[in-house]
Scaffold this active site. Sequence first.
Site, PDB file in Angstrom:
ATOM      1  N   TYR A  53      -6.896  -7.321   0.520  1.00  0.00           N
ATOM      2  CA  TYR A  53      -5.807  -6.830  -0.329  1.00  0.00           C
ATOM      3  C   TYR A  53      -5.356  -5.449   0.125  1.00  0.00           C
ATOM      4  O   TYR A  53      -4.160  -5.183   0.284  1.00  0.00           O
ATOM      5  CB  TYR A  53      -6.273  -6.779  -1.786  1.00  0.00           C
ATOM      6  CG  TYR A  53      -5.322  -6.057  -2.712  1.00  0.00           C
ATOM      7  CD1 TYR A  53      -4.190  -6.689  -3.217  1.00  0.00           C
ATOM      8  CD2 TYR A  53      -5.558  -4.731  -3.091  1.00  0.00           C
ATOM      9  CE1 TYR A  53      -3.317  -6.028  -4.078  1.00  0.00           C
ATOM     10  CE2 TYR A  53      -4.699  -4.062  -3.946  1.00  0.00           C
ATOM     11  CZ  TYR A  53      -3.581  -4.716  -4.432  1.00  0.00           C
ATOM     12  OH  TYR A  53      -2.723  -4.055  -5.270  1.00  0.00           O
ATOM     13  N   SER A  62      -0.749   0.955  -3.161  1.00  0.00           N
ATOM     14  CA  SER A  62      -1.971   0.939  -3.977  1.00  0.00           C
ATOM     15  C   SER A  62      -3.006   1.934  -3.477  1.00  0.00           C
ATOM     16  O   SER A  62      -3.138   2.168  -2.271  1.00  0.00           O
ATOM     17  CB  SER A  62      -2.580  -0.464  -3.955  1.00  0.00           C
ATOM     18  OG  SER A  62      -3.882  -0.478  -4.493  1.00  0.00           O
ATOM     19  N   GLU A 106      -5.971   1.277  -3.334  1.00  0.00           N
ATOM     20  CA  GLU A 106      -6.939   0.507  -2.542  1.00  0.00           C
ATOM     21  C   GLU A 106      -6.711   0.686  -1.041  1.00  0.00           C
ATOM     22  O   GLU A 106      -7.591   0.375  -0.244  1.00  0.00           O
ATOM     23  CB  GLU A 106      -6.855  -0.979  -2.913  1.00  0.00           C
ATOM     24  CG  GLU A 106      -7.412  -1.315  -4.286  1.00  0.00           C
ATOM     25  CD  GLU A 106      -8.931  -1.245  -4.355  1.00  0.00           C
ATOM     26  OE1 GLU A 106      -9.586  -1.492  -3.321  1.00  0.00           O
ATOM     27  OE2 GLU A 106      -9.459  -0.942  -5.434  1.00  0.00           O
TER      28      GLU A 106
END
Length: 328
Positions: free
Chosen positions: A151, A127, A129
Amino acid sequence: MPRALITGITGQDGLYLAELLLAKGYDVYGLIRGQNNPKLDLVRRVVPDVTLLTGDLTDLSSLLRALEVAKPDEVYNLGAISFVAYSWENAMLTSDVTGKGVLNILEAVRLYSHDDPNRVRFYQASSSEMFGKVQEVPQRETTLLWPRSPYGVAKVFGHYMTINYRESYGMHASSGILFNHESPRRGPEFVTRKVTQAVARIHLGLQDRIVMGNLDAKRDWGFAGDYVEAMWRMLQQDTADDYVVATGETHSIRELLDVAFAAVGVSDWSGYVAQDERFMRPAEVDLLIGDPSKARDVLGWKPSVDFAGLIGMMVENDLAEQRALTGR
């Protein structure tokens, strides 16, 4: 007939990927967590030709059983607790599923294919992120990872574990570092769908306003249907590797609101949008924009849906959905 196993098949990526693989002639298996999974009927309706297996990324034995049944040539690990804001509320569960779950499925694949490490090709859904407090603009495969949420931290663990299994055991294990990708199938807790659903309801007179958090955060948004094509292309390569999958463009939440409200003829949305600190992240990721040149050059991949087209598609879908629900 090639065979594939997809974890996280109940999510938007899982559904789009299953459709893609079925269209390519694959025998597709999907892993479902729990016998009473609330999305079970959705999967059966959208991709009825997928064979569903019960399993859990936190349970290695269930993953081994699923592999023995599916006998896959390719495994796509899309399963995760993927709502970033929730990861602060339950960092432990997020770590167990989104992080350690990657280790479990990698180990299951290694044990299943112990006689030939390349027998199963593995895809890990990494990801954007992971970049968090970005150290380079745009972000590419070599950019330092600095996650800003539980996360993101869990995704970094899974990403590096995938690299480690590739280097330690010779597995054909690739990671797609996917930037934000949306669709009409996106859950309403995600900001793009939250906005498009609210715009549809405001237009139909079903609600008065939408309450938002940070309007200045910027993201690189693409269409999920395009991004699953990149996943498949990674596993068709002779050599496993990691790829950024992105549009190379960035847009703010304000631009998202501009495009979504414009789709229903509203040019000034200020009277319909309020802000609330409850929707602010404890540690914000301010700017994400990916450099997809490696995916373009090596995989021959490029997005087909632009930002305006994506948001317009989602608003149109939500208008139809809300009309069907309310009879308006």
